[in-house]
Design a protein around this motif. Sequence first.
Motif, PDB file in Angstrom:
ATOM      1  N   THR A   1       2.280  53.532  14.341  1.00 39.65           N
ATOM      2  CA  THR A   1       1.528  53.252  15.333  1.00 39.65           C
ATOM      3  C   THR A   1       1.004  54.247  16.309  1.00 39.65           C
ATOM      4  OG1 THR A   1       3.263  52.889  17.078  1.00 39.65           O
ATOM      5  CG2 THR A   1       2.899  51.047  15.657  1.00 39.65           C
ATOM      6  N   ARG A   2      -0.030  54.120  16.879  1.00 36.26           N
ATOM      7  CA  ARG A   2      -0.442  55.387  17.659  1.00 36.26           C
ATOM      8  C   ARG A   2       0.124  55.459  18.931  1.00 36.26           C
ATOM      9  NH1 ARG A   2      -2.894  60.468  18.085  1.00 36.26           N
ATOM     10  NH2 ARG A   2      -0.679  60.307  18.409  1.00 36.26           N
ATOM     11  N   PHE A   3       0.482  54.186  19.580  1.00 38.72           N
ATOM     12  CA  PHE A   3       0.992  54.091  20.819  1.00 38.72           C
ATOM     13  C   PHE A   3       2.205  53.335  21.131  1.00 38.72           C
ATOM     14  CE2 PHE A   3      -3.870  53.710  21.145  1.00 38.72           C
ATOM     15  CZ  PHE A   3      -4.008  54.978  21.661  1.00 38.72           C
TER      16      PHE A   3
ATOM     17  N   ALA B   1       1.357  53.905  27.063  1.00 36.38           N
ATOM     18  CA  ALA B   1      -0.058  53.828  26.239  1.00 36.38           C
ATOM     19  C   ALA B   1      -1.358  54.087  27.060  1.00 36.38           C
ATOM     20  CB  ALA B   1       0.086  52.541  25.398  1.00 36.38           C
ATOM     21  N   GLY B   2      -1.384  53.651  28.317  1.00 37.83           N
ATOM     22  CA  GLY B   2      -2.410  53.987  29.104  1.00 37.83           C
ATOM     23  C   GLY B   2      -3.497  53.003  29.196  1.00 37.83           C
TER      24      GLY B   2
ATOM     25  N   PHE C   1      -1.259  64.586  24.832  1.00 36.26           N
ATOM     26  CA  PHE C   1      -2.827  64.568  25.495  1.00 36.26           C
ATOM     27  C   PHE C   1      -3.041  63.706  26.594  1.00 36.26           C
ATOM     28  CE2 PHE C   1      -2.872  61.254  22.004  1.00 36.26           C
ATOM     29  CZ  PHE C   1      -3.378  60.152  22.629  1.00 36.26           C
ATOM     30  N   GLY C   2      -4.098  64.148  27.523  1.00 38.29           N
ATOM     31  CA  GLY C   2      -4.140  63.401  28.826  1.00 38.29           C
ATOM     32  C   GLY C   2      -3.157  63.908  29.619  1.00 38.29           C
TER      33      GLY C   2
ATOM     34  N   GLN D   1     -13.772  63.284  27.993  1.00 39.95           N
ATOM     35  CA  GLN D   1     -14.336  63.967  27.026  1.00 39.95           C
ATOM     36  C   GLN D   1     -15.910  63.844  26.846  1.00 39.95           C
ATOM     37  OE1 GLN D   1     -12.831  61.083  26.599  1.00 39.95           O
ATOM     38  NE2 GLN D   1     -14.619  59.822  25.705  1.00 39.95           N
ATOM     39  N   ILE D   2     -16.575  62.876  27.255  1.00 43.30           N
ATOM     40  CA  ILE D   2     -17.939  62.711  27.239  1.00 43.30           C
ATOM     41  C   ILE D   2     -18.597  63.896  28.015  1.00 43.30           C
ATOM     42  CG2 ILE D   2     -19.840  61.222  27.947  1.00 43.30           C
ATOM     43  CD1 ILE D   2     -18.006  58.849  27.572  1.00 43.30           C
TER      44      ILE D   2
END
Length: 842
Positions: free
Chosen positions: A160-162, A168-169, A216-217, A715-716
């Motif tokens: 899983t990523r989160f 998890a945000g 990250f973040g 990030q945009i």
Amino acid sequence: MQRKILAWIFFVVFLLSFNNLSFAQAPATYNSADIYQQLKKLDVLGSVLYIAAHPDDENTRLLAYFADGGLYRTGYMSLTRGDGGQNLIGDEQGIDLGLIRTQELLSARRIDGAEQFFSRAYDFGFSKSSDEALRFWNHDKILSDVVWVIRKFQPDVIITRFPGDARAGHGHHAASSILANEAFAAAADPTKFPEQFQYGVKPWQAKRILWNTFNFGGNNTTSNDQFKLDAGNYNALLGTSYGEMAAKSRSQHKSQGFGVSAQRGESYEFFATTGGDAPKQSLFEGVDTTWQRVSGATNIQPQVDAIIKNFQFEHPENSVNDLVKLYTSIQQLPDSYWKNKKLDEVKQLIIECSGIYAEATTSNEFAVQQQKFNVQFFVNKRLSADAALKDVQLLSMDSVINQDLSTDKNYNFSRSFLVEDATPVTQPYWLQYGIDSIGSFRVKDQQLIGKPQNDAAYIAAFTFTVNGTDITINKPVQYKFTDPVKGEMYEPFIVIHPLSIAASPSVVLTNIKQNNQSVKIDEVHTQVKSYVETKQTKLKLYFVQDNDSSFIKDTTVDLEYNQVYDFSFPLSKYYKTSKGQPSVAIEVVVNINNKTEAYTGDLHSIQYDHIPYIHYYATDKIHVVNAEVKTVGKRIGYIAGAGDKLPESLEQMGYDVKSLNEKDITPANLKQFDAIITGVRAYNVHEWLSEKYNVLMNYINDGGNLIVQYNTNNQIGSVKANIGPYNFTIGRTRVTEENADVHILLPGNAALNYPNKITSADFNNWIQERSTYHAEQLDSHFEAPLGMHDVNEPESNGALVIAKYGKGNFVYAGIVFFRQLPAGVDGAYRLMANLIALPQNK
């Protein structure tokens, strides 16, 4: 000598991968490096499934590491298609954006080598809790989808990523972890979702499930006591590192502005085990990834090893004989998951090593019901393998050919086919039956669940006899044409109706008072686009409201292919307020080839260079706003941002809207406008706005109103320009609950009183969310008339801030007008009218 050959192959691989970024829908071709990589993969019988919530959530470096380094069967399951996200490259939102992001994921997978899967979950927008996400999605429904994909894919390892908590945000992120961990156990339990077993799956227990922790973040969830591996390795065969490959893959998420630079050098990934045995040396510890896991396959491994050892890069055809023998040996094994997977791989390798290129294409853009289309079948055997074309099958055509294929000689022929009346039009399967409430798509065919997209409308089966063994490969029929700039193009070939019915505008305001004068804007336009050629064809138009049809008119026309026929009529003549249904549609009845049909669907098309053409049907609904909307002023200047449909909405309010670009931002030119509005994220995407700061501030000072829709700091692209006349920052606060209470903090503020009196009723029936990216750290000159918050969060007053400056006014609006106005939310129209009409200061 072989080193020189390999170096040349690496260069060719680089060029091909670069070119395929833009036109990935072209048929794949394979060089010797590709083939050698696939031969090595024959020796690996292991699989890994990565699970997260959205397109772009996946760890592309890790996927490339597994698929291209470990040579495992690798999959990514995104629970949603990203429908609720934001769009940097156009004005598509909702379903349209989900279609784009689906294809962006498939484009990414073509680069990193993984496979793509989805659940039926709909991305309803940013969510702050997993409880909300699981409630909207229907927990059991989406859990069954994850279990289904696990049982079909049979991963040895799930990642899983989160995490399943606030770290998890995003509520969707946390929910994806919760569902993955529940499915890890449920997929192995025969009492869970037993209805799936009738479709051939069986209970499946993965060896372990892990969370791929991250840093990250500003949130570091990694630690040295976690299992780690270096996923940044350089692959000499491919001539690239997994970090470089991941950058190309991730940069396919163009709608999200996720272009990234390539990373080289070591890059460690960390894992925390959440189920099963914790690994010590390898993520696949305790999993047999050799042919020993297949019953009766003791003789397979030596054959594979010999083929790899004897492979000649300059003459891959010399491996064909041994590959055919291997194919026959695997066919004799007892039926199993890995037998079938490896048979497919060997079959593909036989075709590639034989140098066989086959395609089925058409110069027809669409297959139109009741009409014919031509298909060109093409074959070329480019190497000196012993191969013949035995037959080709498509629909009812079964052409027995038995054509010996000479080396590098083209063989082709054409056939004509009729699209039968009963042939269903092509529609993305998840859109066929709509959405349950706001949470998930309705899919009635169990076998479709998990698939990234529909199969091709038409598939041609080519059977070749190679070294005496029949090998059949399927090729989709594709629309092929030559673009004068881009060159040879391949696009999906789909089935469509003879007519497409478009209706506009999408919103009609029936009760506008502009400068105290009633304005009537109720003309409705219908465009009937023909994809057939028929003479003296009668069209009958009907107005549909609450499933009742009212006859509008009939007309007789000579229908010509690709021609549009326009019709207009007053909405007020047919619309009945008493019915209470705010959305209406147009139906056209026509007789073609002695068959009468009624059509309401409009063929929507989306085209971007980095993905295949997208087509789908939707009935164009006209949303009628009956509430009174008072407006003051007439001319609006609009600076487009990353993409929204607000200009069309402003025109429906009776304003004259002019699009402004960099050269238009001059003091003399701006004087003509009552207000200037910037599109969403305009300051993120237009650096030149920083150079126009003084011009815009002078415009305000002289009595103009500048309304800035939301911008981001992510990030945009961070905002590099000053935006307003006084200082404020853009934060991350957003109100995601579309029905959150809105508190009027400054009841006397002009924005809430002139020319429309704004009350709590104006915040009813909003969609998806209230606001995003609130203003913070406000200078004392700002006024904040509204307060709002999600459940269990403090109130924020940054959704709408206003400052007087000279004779005019500056507005920053985190309120999501770009969603509400195109949806016909009357209160949003009234509030926008007030912002445009903010009075000059004395």
